[in-house]
Design a protein around this motif. Structure first.
Motif, PDB file in Angstrom:
ATOM      1  N   SER A 295      -3.976  -4.330  -1.098  1.00  0.00           N
ATOM      2  CA  SER A 295      -3.017  -3.851  -0.049  1.00  0.00           C
ATOM      3  C   SER A 295      -3.211  -5.009   1.164  1.00  0.00           C
ATOM      4  CB  SER A 295      -3.657  -2.922   0.760  1.00  0.00           C
ATOM      5  OG  SER A 295      -3.133  -2.037   1.887  1.00  0.00           O
TER       6      SER A 295
ATOM      7  N   SER B  61       5.686   7.548  -0.767  1.00  0.00           N
ATOM      8  CA  SER B  61       5.629   7.181   0.569  1.00  0.00           C
ATOM      9  C   SER B  61       6.610   6.093   1.093  1.00  0.00           C
ATOM     10  CB  SER B  61       4.184   6.761   0.915  1.00  0.00           C
ATOM     11  OG  SER B  61       3.719   5.819   0.322  1.00  0.00           O
TER      12      SER B  61
ATOM     13  N   SER C 264       2.837   4.301  -2.109  1.00  0.00           N
ATOM     14  CA  SER C 264       3.198   5.203  -3.179  1.00  0.00           C
ATOM     15  C   SER C 264       4.765   4.911  -3.146  1.00  0.00           C
ATOM     16  CB  SER C 264       2.702   6.470  -3.351  1.00  0.00           C
ATOM     17  OG  SER C 264       3.116   7.221  -2.242  1.00  0.00           O
TER      18      SER C 264
ATOM     19  N   GLN D  23      -6.831  10.540  -0.801  1.00  0.00           N
ATOM     20  CA  GLN D  23      -6.285  10.599  -2.434  1.00  0.00           C
ATOM     21  C   GLN D  23      -7.020   9.472  -3.265  1.00  0.00           C
ATOM     22  OE1 GLN D  23      -1.966   9.487  -2.779  1.00  0.00           O
ATOM     23  NE2 GLN D  23      -1.448  11.041  -1.418  1.00  0.00           N
ATOM     24  N   ARG D  24      -7.399   8.231  -2.638  1.00  0.00           N
ATOM     25  CA  ARG D  24      -8.316   7.411  -3.280  1.00  0.00           C
ATOM     26  C   ARG D  24      -8.890   6.451  -2.418  1.00  0.00           C
ATOM     27  NH1 ARG D  24      -3.706   3.037  -5.765  1.00  0.00           N
ATOM     28  NH2 ARG D  24      -2.882   2.442  -3.944  1.00  0.00           N
TER      29      ARG D  24
ATOM     30  N   GLY E  42       0.709  -1.080   0.266  1.00  0.00           N
ATOM     31  CA  GLY E  42      -0.116  -0.184  -0.139  1.00  0.00           C
ATOM     32  C   GLY E  42       0.605   1.386   0.031  1.00  0.00           C
TER      33      GLY E  42
ATOM     34  N   GLN F 134     -10.780   1.114  -7.551  1.00  0.00           N
ATOM     35  CA  GLN F 134     -10.628   2.549  -7.193  1.00  0.00           C
ATOM     36  C   GLN F 134     -11.630   3.422  -7.610  1.00  0.00           C
ATOM     37  OE1 GLN F 134      -6.807   4.031  -8.012  1.00  0.00           O
ATOM     38  NE2 GLN F 134      -7.524   6.472  -8.041  1.00  0.00           N
TER      39      GLN F 134
ATOM     40  N   GLY G 101      -0.328   9.843   2.067  1.00  0.00           N
ATOM     41  CA  GLY G 101       0.082   8.399   1.440  1.00  0.00           C
ATOM     42  C   GLY G 101      -0.137   7.132   2.020  1.00  0.00           C
ATOM     43  N   GLN G 102      -0.360   7.340   3.460  1.00  0.00           N
ATOM     44  CA  GLN G 102      -0.788   6.352   4.225  1.00  0.00           C
ATOM     45  C   GLN G 102      -1.895   5.321   3.895  1.00  0.00           C
ATOM     46  OE1 GLN G 102      -1.493   7.045   8.329  1.00  0.00           O
ATOM     47  NE2 GLN G 102      -1.161   4.597   8.979  1.00  0.00           N
ATOM     48  N   VAL G 103      -1.967   3.994   4.029  1.00  0.00           N
ATOM     49  CA  VAL G 103      -3.050   3.215   3.339  1.00  0.00           C
ATOM     50  C   VAL G 103      -3.877   2.542   4.550  1.00  0.00           C
ATOM     51  CG1 VAL G 103      -3.804   1.276   1.922  1.00  0.00           C
ATOM     52  CG2 VAL G 103      -2.011   3.017   1.303  1.00  0.00           C
TER      53      VAL G 103
ATOM     54  N   THR H 266      -6.445   5.496   1.075  1.00  0.00           N
ATOM     55  CA  THR H 266      -5.098   6.267   0.918  1.00  0.00           C
ATOM     56  C   THR H 266      -5.535   7.564   1.152  1.00  0.00           C
ATOM     57  OG1 THR H 266      -4.514   4.712  -0.801  1.00  0.00           O
ATOM     58  CG2 THR H 266      -3.343   6.830  -0.502  1.00  0.00           C
TER      59      THR H 266
END
Length: 216
Positions: free
Chosen positions: A121, A34, A31, A200-201, A29, A142, A163-165, A159
C-alpha cells in the motif's frame, strides 16, 4: 532488506497493460469494488482490463488516468499502454510529488514474490508521520481478521469493511474488535482514530520504502 542483488523483473512482471493496471490499483490499496466507488469505472470493466479479457484501449487508459488523478496518483496513458514515459507518482497538490521509479517497482515485485499473502500500500496521509511519510510504500503479510489480536501494538495495513485502506497502530478494542490510532497528534486526516472497528484484512508493516521527494 532488499539489496543490489535483487533479481530483475521477469518479462511478464509489470510488462503488460493488464499487469500495470492491476499493480497500481493494488499498491494504492483499493479493491476493484472500492475503486469503482471512487472512480466510476465499473469493477467488471476493471476486471476485464486486469485479466486482459478486453485489452486496454487508449480511451480506457485515459479514463484510468483521470481516475487515478482523483486519488492523487499521476500517471500517463503512455505508461499504462506501453510502460514508457513518466512512471506513476504520488502527487501532493501545490508542493511535492513522489516519483515511482523502476527500482521501487522491482522492490514491490520482489516483496510480492517472496512473502506469503502479500499486501502493498501507499501511505496516503500524514497520520503516521514522522515514521511514515506521505507517498511511502509499505508491505506486509495478510492475516485473517480472527488472528488480528496477535498484532496489538504494531503498525499495520488495515482494510476496513468499507474497503478503505489505512496505515495505523493497532490497539485492543471491545468484544475482540480493534482500535486504530494515529501517531501524529497534529494530523487532520480523516479516521485518524477509529474505535471498535470491523476489518476485512490486516497485515503488520514489515517492509517500508521511503520515496525521494521531488520539488515541482
Amino acid at each position: 532488506m532488499i539489496n543490489e542483488t535483487m533479481p530483475e523483473l521477469p518479462n511478464d512482471g509489470y510488462q503488460t497493460p493488464s499487469s500495470r493496471v492491476k499493480s497500481l490499483r493494488m499498491m494504492i490499496g483499493f479493491s476493484r469494488k472500492s475503486f469503482e466507488q471512487a472512480s466510476g469505472i465499473s469493477a467488471a470493466t476493471l476486471t476485464a482490463w486486469e485479466t486482459n479479457k478486453h485489452p486496454l484501449s487508449v480511451k480506457g487508459a485515459k479514463k484510468l488516468v483521470d481516475a487515478f488523478e482523483k486519488l492523487n496518483i499521476n500517471c500517463t496513458t503512455d505508461w499504462l499502454l506501453s510502460g514508457e514515459g513518466l512512471a506513476p507518482r504520488y502527487h501532493q497538490p501545490d508542493t511535492e510529488c513522489f516519483e515511482l521509479d523502476a527500482r521501487i517497482l522491482k522492490e514491490v515485485f520482489y516483496f510480492e514474490q517472496n512473502n506469503p499473502s502479500p499486501i502493498i500500500s501507499i501511505v496516503s496521509d500524514d497520520s503516521m508521520a514522522p515514521f511514515y511519510q506521505l507517498g511511502d510504500y509499505v508491505g506486509g503479510c495478510q492475516l485473517l481478521p480472527s488472528k488480528a489480536q496477535q498484532l496489538i501494538g504494531r503498525d499495520c495495513i488495515v482494510t476496513l469493511e468499507t474497503g478503505q485502506v489505512l496505515i495505523r497502530r493497532v490497539q485492543q478494542g471491545k468484544e475482540g474488535r480493534l482500535n486504530l490510532y494515529s501517531l501524529n497528534y497534529e494530523t487532520q486526516a480523516e479516521n485518524a482514530f477509529i474505535s471498535d472497528c470491523k476489518i476485512q484484512r490486516i497485515a503488520q508493516v514489515i517492509w517500508h520504502r521511503r520515496t525521494d521527494v521531488v520539488t515541482l
